[in-house]
Write a protein that holds these residues in place. Structure first.
Motif, PDB file in Angstrom:
ATOM      1  N   VAL A 287       0.832  -1.219   0.000  1.00 50.42           N
ATOM      2  CA  VAL A 287       0.000   0.000   0.000  1.00 50.42           C
ATOM      3  C   VAL A 287       0.860   1.260   0.000  1.00 50.42           C
ATOM      4  O   VAL A 287       0.475   2.278  -0.593  1.00 50.42           O
ATOM      5  CB  VAL A 287      -0.985   0.012   1.185  1.00 50.42           C
ATOM      6  N   VAL A 288       2.031   1.209   0.631  1.00 50.58           N
ATOM      7  CA  VAL A 288       2.927   2.372   0.589  1.00 50.58           C
ATOM      8  C   VAL A 288       3.465   2.553  -0.826  1.00 50.58           C
ATOM      9  O   VAL A 288       3.541   3.681  -1.351  1.00 50.58           O
ATOM     10  CB  VAL A 288       4.087   2.208   1.596  1.00 50.58           C
ATOM     11  N   TRP A 289       3.821   1.463  -1.462  1.00 45.79           N
ATOM     12  CA  TRP A 289       4.322   1.520  -2.830  1.00 45.79           C
ATOM     13  C   TRP A 289       3.253   2.044  -3.782  1.00 45.79           C
ATOM     14  O   TRP A 289       3.491   2.967  -4.575  1.00 45.79           O
ATOM     15  CB  TRP A 289       4.794   0.123  -3.246  1.00 45.79           C
ATOM     16  N   TYR A 290       2.052   1.467  -3.731  1.00 51.49           N
ATOM     17  CA  TYR A 290       0.993   1.869  -4.651  1.00 51.49           C
ATOM     18  C   TYR A 290       0.518   3.291  -4.379  1.00 51.49           C
ATOM     19  O   TYR A 290       0.132   4.005  -5.310  1.00 51.49           O
ATOM     20  CB  TYR A 290      -0.178   0.881  -4.579  1.00 51.49           C
ATOM     21  N   THR A 291       0.546   3.714  -3.129  1.00 48.68           N
ATOM     22  CA  THR A 291       0.162   5.089  -2.830  1.00 48.68           C
ATOM     23  C   THR A 291       1.175   6.059  -3.398  1.00 48.68           C
ATOM     24  O   THR A 291       0.817   7.072  -4.016  1.00 48.68           O
ATOM     25  CB  THR A 291       0.041   5.305  -1.308  1.00 48.68           C
ATOM     26  N   GLY A 292       2.463   5.768  -3.223  1.00 46.48           N
ATOM     27  CA  GLY A 292       3.509   6.679  -3.643  1.00 46.48           C
ATOM     28  C   GLY A 292       3.656   6.808  -5.145  1.00 46.48           C
ATOM     29  O   GLY A 292       4.093   7.849  -5.641  1.00 46.48           O
ATOM     30  N   GLN A 293       3.305   5.763  -5.889  1.00 51.00           N
ATOM     31  CA  GLN A 293       3.470   5.826  -7.340  1.00 51.00           C
ATOM     32  C   GLN A 293       2.135   5.844  -8.078  1.00 51.00           C
ATOM     33  O   GLN A 293       1.854   6.771  -8.844  1.00 51.00           O
ATOM     34  CB  GLN A 293       4.327   4.643  -7.820  1.00 51.00           C
ATOM     35  N   PHE A 294       1.262   4.886  -7.808  1.00 51.65           N
ATOM     36  CA  PHE A 294       0.057   4.755  -8.626  1.00 51.65           C
ATOM     37  C   PHE A 294      -1.126   5.560  -8.092  1.00 51.65           C
ATOM     38  O   PHE A 294      -1.837   6.190  -8.874  1.00 51.65           O
ATOM     39  CB  PHE A 294      -0.296   3.276  -8.781  1.00 51.65           C
ATOM     40  N   TYR A 295      -1.345   5.562  -6.771  1.00 53.12           N
ATOM     41  CA  TYR A 295      -2.453   6.370  -6.271  1.00 53.12           C
ATOM     42  C   TYR A 295      -2.135   7.855  -6.390  1.00 53.12           C
ATOM     43  O   TYR A 295      -3.026   8.669  -6.632  1.00 53.12           O
ATOM     44  CB  TYR A 295      -2.792   6.017  -4.816  1.00 53.12           C
ATOM     45  N   ALA A 296      -0.872   8.222  -6.231  1.00 56.96           N
ATOM     46  CA  ALA A 296      -0.489   9.628  -6.424  1.00 56.96           C
ATOM     47  C   ALA A 296      -0.809  10.060  -7.849  1.00 56.96           C
ATOM     48  O   ALA A 296      -1.313  11.177  -8.079  1.00 56.96           O
ATOM     49  CB  ALA A 296       0.995   9.810  -6.135  1.00 56.96           C
TER      50      ALA A 296
END
Length: 577
Positions: A287-296
């Motif tokens: 979730v940290v990875w997806y938030t930092g790249q894809f959700y951003a």
């Protein structure tokens, strides 16, 4: 699970990489480049692909089917982890992830050659095109399920003691290379093809006409077709590789597992570590990875109304700036341990997401940020009739008045509150004190006009960030946005840089490939992959554009607690044991 402690050989942690070790890392990392090249390629071109393979349906429906085909690749990844993880522990790391790269590469290449629905329909078999596309996506997902585990295990089992974190972090760093490579090829192909070849006018199923660019008609195939060069290089390098030392030693001693799946997940002493790896490492990392790249990226485009090109440029520059961070965090984890880096990234992300995303809004779209603070919007409805609009593949239909109102406001990035009304009351949206009933056929148009009049910016909002070209970043506004994205990406390097080493070290050699692959792909494919859809549903439910951040925050904090209590430090474990 007893695991011996390694005694690093003198000089191993300080010496430079050998030529053989560099080749091992390159061979393994190319699969990650392929993975994210294909991921971003298909995600960016989903609407174009939908028009090619689902043209028998209306535009909205074809886009849904295109996204379903995209989602299928994620859904089957854990099954690929089971299939290829088992093979990797039975026949070896090298041969298994040679098979995965072949399946992955051929499937990606084949998408570029696949005839469209219209072409196949001329022969009366139009349905073959979308079905074949779905099969290719599932093959890609299955292969990806086995690729990462094989690459991580192969590199880790070749790395000298005391340097596994650094060596395996190259796999993580090349994920960024795959994203950037796809972005560069898409933009360059699109620019050349559209300028060199004329547009085409087509007749739609309903009799209307549409004008399509050359890229939309056939140019989109080029990025898929040129991937064959990456496949050829990957296979050539992997064919020259030897089996990992740990697997060779295990086979020579006759201690390899005869039934890796049942041993890994059918025995609690081993299965508990897979469960803890999921809850105490990969769920938070995902979730940290997806938030930092894809959700951003999703937040910039769908919430803050930044155009696709500008959003991609901003994210791309933040990724370029942070790429070396994966190697730094991997190397640092060799010194201080995997847990402090990974769990520290989860904690920092959870504590700072709200202020960082507020800063992103204030800098990327100042007028929208001001309107969210100053324009009161209220949804007056019977809240018992409102749905939680979780729709990860776009197939659900939310038609109740409450749902229609909330979906419209959420898509418009409007902050609103909800006021409960008695059962049977009509749903009304109030903008600065003026009411608009949802039952009115002109509801959407009327509310949009009222929001603009009250202060919400129109589509031509001059304050929203906009880049004219990839190098157009040297203004205070653009650098501020890239700066926020850079901080989010730093958290990604912390949780993702050491993750391969941490997972490899948790499990014994005989079931290592099988055991580590499943929690990784459940964490990243499901916990991470569901993030945008879950976050949007939470935003629509509450009327707060930042409320969706609670999803990654809660999971990251949960992983921090579970990891802190139950996950052992593994940096000095002996992989030969």
């Amino acid at each position: 699970m007893a695991v011996a402690t390694a005694v690093p050989r003198a000089g191993d942690s300080a010496r430079p990489m050998t030529a053989g070790e560099k080749k091992v890392i390159m061979a393994s990392s190319l699969g990650t480049v392929f993975e994210w090249y294909d991921f971003f390629l298909y995600g960016s071109l989903a609407t174009v692909i939908g028009a090619q393979f689902f043209s028998a349906y209306p535009e909205a429906t074809r886009n849904i089917f295109a996204l379903l085909a995209f989602a299928a690749g994620f859904i089957v990844r854990p099954f690929g982890a089971l299939v290829f993880g088992r093979l990797g522990d039975l026949v070896g790391r090298k041969h298994t992830f040679l098979v995965t790269i072949l399946i992955m590469g051929i499937s990606t290449f084949a998408v570029g050659l696949l005839p469209s629905y219209a072409t196949m329909n001329a022969y009366g078999i139009g349905w073959v095109a979308p079905v074949t596309l779905l099969i290719l996506r599932m093959l890609q997902g299955l292969a990806l399920g086995g690729e990462y585990g094989g690459a991580a295990v192969y590199v880790a089992e070749h790395a000298p003691p005391g340097r596994r974190g650094f060596y395996t972090s190259f796999i993580q760093a090349t994920a960024t290379l795959g994203l950037l490579l796809s972005l560069i090829i898409i933009l360059s192909t699109q620019g050349y093809v559209n300028s060199a070849f004329p547009a085409t006018t087509i007749t739609n199923a309903d009799g209307s006409t549409s004008t399509l660019t050359a890229f939309q008609v056939w140019g989109w195939r080029i990025p898929f077709i040129v991937s064959v060069a990456l496949l050829a290089i990957s296979v050539w390098i992997r064919l020259q590789m030897n089996e990992s030392p740990a697997f060779q030693k295990m086979k020579a001693e006759g201690t390899h597992s005869k039934a890796p799946l049942s041993e890994a997940f059918g025995q609690w002493k081993n299965a508990k570590w897979a469960l803890l790896a999921l809850l105490g490492l990969t769920a938070g990392q995902a979730v940290v990875w997806y938030t930092g790249q894809f959700y951003a990226l999703f937040f910039l485009q769908s919430i803050l109304k930044v155009d696709q090109f500008t959003a991609n440029v901003m994210v791309a520059w933040s990724l370029i700036a942070v790429t070396g961070g994966f190697l730094v965090c991997g190397a640092l984890s060799d010194k201080v341990g995997r847990k402090p880096i990974i769990l520290g990234g989860c904690l920092l992300a959870a504590l700072t997401y709200f202020p960082l995303f507020h800063m992103l809004t204030a800098n990327a779209n100042p007028a929208l940020h001001a309107a969210q603070q100053n324009v009161p919007v209220v949804v007056k409805t019977n809240t018992a009739e409102c749905s939680f609009q979780f729709n990860p593949v776009g197939t659900a239909k939310f038609t109740k008045e409450c749902d229609v109102a909330k979906a419209l406001l959420a898509r418009s990035a409007v902050n609103y509150t909800t006021e409960n009304q008695p059962a049977g009351s009509p749903t009304v949206v109030s903008v600065s004190g003026k009411d608009f009933p949802v039952a009115d056929p002109a509801f959407a148009k009327s509310v949009s006009a009222a929001l603009t009049e009250a202060g919400y910016p129109s589509a031509s909002n001059p304050t929203v960030i906009k880049a004219a070209h990839p190098l157009d970043i040297f203004t205070g506004q653009k650098l501020a946005v890239i700066g926020v994205l850079f901080i989010l990406a730093v958290y990604v390097t912390m949780v993702y840089g050491p993750i391969a080493a941490a997972l490899v070290e948790l499990f014994p050699t005989r079931i290592r490939y099988t055991s580590m692959s499943l929690p990784y792909h459940i964490g990243n494919g499901w916990f991470g992959g569901l993030l945008p859809a879950t976050a949007f549903a939470m935003v629509a439910q509450t009327g707060d554009i930042y409320y969706g951040l609670w999803y990654p925050i809660v999971i990251a904090l949960f992983t921090f607690v579970v990891g802190l209590i139950f996950i052992p430090e593994t940096k000095d474990r002996d992989l030969m044991a």
